[in-house]
Design a protein around this motif. Structure first.
Motif, PDB file in Angstrom:
ATOM      1  N   TYR A  17      46.688  13.994   4.594  1.00 27.32           N
ATOM      2  CA  TYR A  17      45.716  12.909   4.697  1.00 27.32           C
ATOM      3  C   TYR A  17      44.669  13.223   5.766  1.00 27.32           C
ATOM      4  O   TYR A  17      44.951  13.954   6.719  1.00 27.32           O
ATOM      5  N   GLY A  23      47.282   7.185   6.286  1.00 26.65           N
ATOM      6  CA  GLY A  23      48.307   8.135   5.864  1.00 26.65           C
ATOM      7  C   GLY A  23      48.712   9.117   6.941  1.00 26.65           C
ATOM      8  O   GLY A  23      49.876   9.495   7.044  1.00 26.65           O
ATOM      9  N   LEU A 100      44.414   6.372   2.449  1.00 29.35           N
ATOM     10  CA  LEU A 100      43.122   6.996   2.749  1.00 29.35           C
ATOM     11  C   LEU A 100      42.215   6.083   3.565  1.00 29.35           C
ATOM     12  O   LEU A 100      41.162   6.518   4.032  1.00 29.35           O
TER      13      LEU A 100
END
Length: 199
Positions: A17, A23, A100
């Motif tokens: 990520y 993440g 995200l």
């Protein structure tokens, strides 16, 4: 090399990520239970753990495919009749984040298929707030958080030239103010003690 297979997989997942995303900061150690179980089965399941993951105050309720359906606090589990089904007791109003997204609030995170993949703990959020306040403090004096405080004088001056210029101008202004009152300072010598404060 010292990590277990599971820890390596978690590390790889976190590193996949973007750096400032949810993440990258989330904890993959979560306790999840199925919605069709009873509190008695949940208690049996929890007893299998030697220790619960840090900052666990609730368990996540998922369906057979791993989609999040709700949450159940540990206090509810301990104080409810064991025969009660989990789906009758779980909370369905939850704050959720995508991995995200920018790391800005504490919640559980989901992948694109809506499956539960991790959680963002309060500790991580406190770290985010601390880092942002440090960035603001550095920016206020013309620095950034990546700058080496042991860099050469010329490198430091180049990045802080605006603030150094303002400081120099105000120092000249302060010296002009002091020189305008030379006669007064000669007569009342005690005023000389105030000169550093003016500067």
């Amino acid at each position: 090399e010292g990590l277990s297979h599971e820890e390596r997989a978690q590390l790889r997942a976190a590193m996949s990520y973007p750096e400032e995303s949810v993440g990258a900061r989330m904890d993959f150690e979560i306790v999840s239970i199925r919605e069709e179980t009873t509190i008695e089965l949940v208690l049996r399941y929890l007893r299998r753990f030697e220790t619960l993951p840090d900052h666990t105050d609730q368990v996540f309720v998922v369906d057979r495919l791993g989609h999040l359906k709700g949450t159940l606090s540990l206090s509810q589990i301990l104080t409810t009749d064991p025969a009660v089904p989990v789906k009758d007791l779980m909370h369905t109003d939850m704050l959720t984040l995508n991995p995200l997204e920018d790391s800005s609030d504490a919640a559980q995170a989901f992948d694109e298929a809506g499956r539960l993949v991790g959680r963002l703990t309060v500790n991580e959020i406190v770290d985010v707030i601390r880092e942002e306040s440090e960035e603001d403090a550095f920016a206020a004096v013309g620095l950034d958080d990546e700058q080496d405080i042991f860099a050469s004088v010329w490198e430091a001056a180049r990045s802080r030239w605006l603030w150094l210029g303002v400081n120099l101008c105000t120092a000249f202004f302060a010296s002009r103010v002091i020189s305008a009152f030379d006669g007064t300072i000669e007569r009342v010598v005690a005023l000389a003690a105030l000169m550093p404060i003016v500067a």
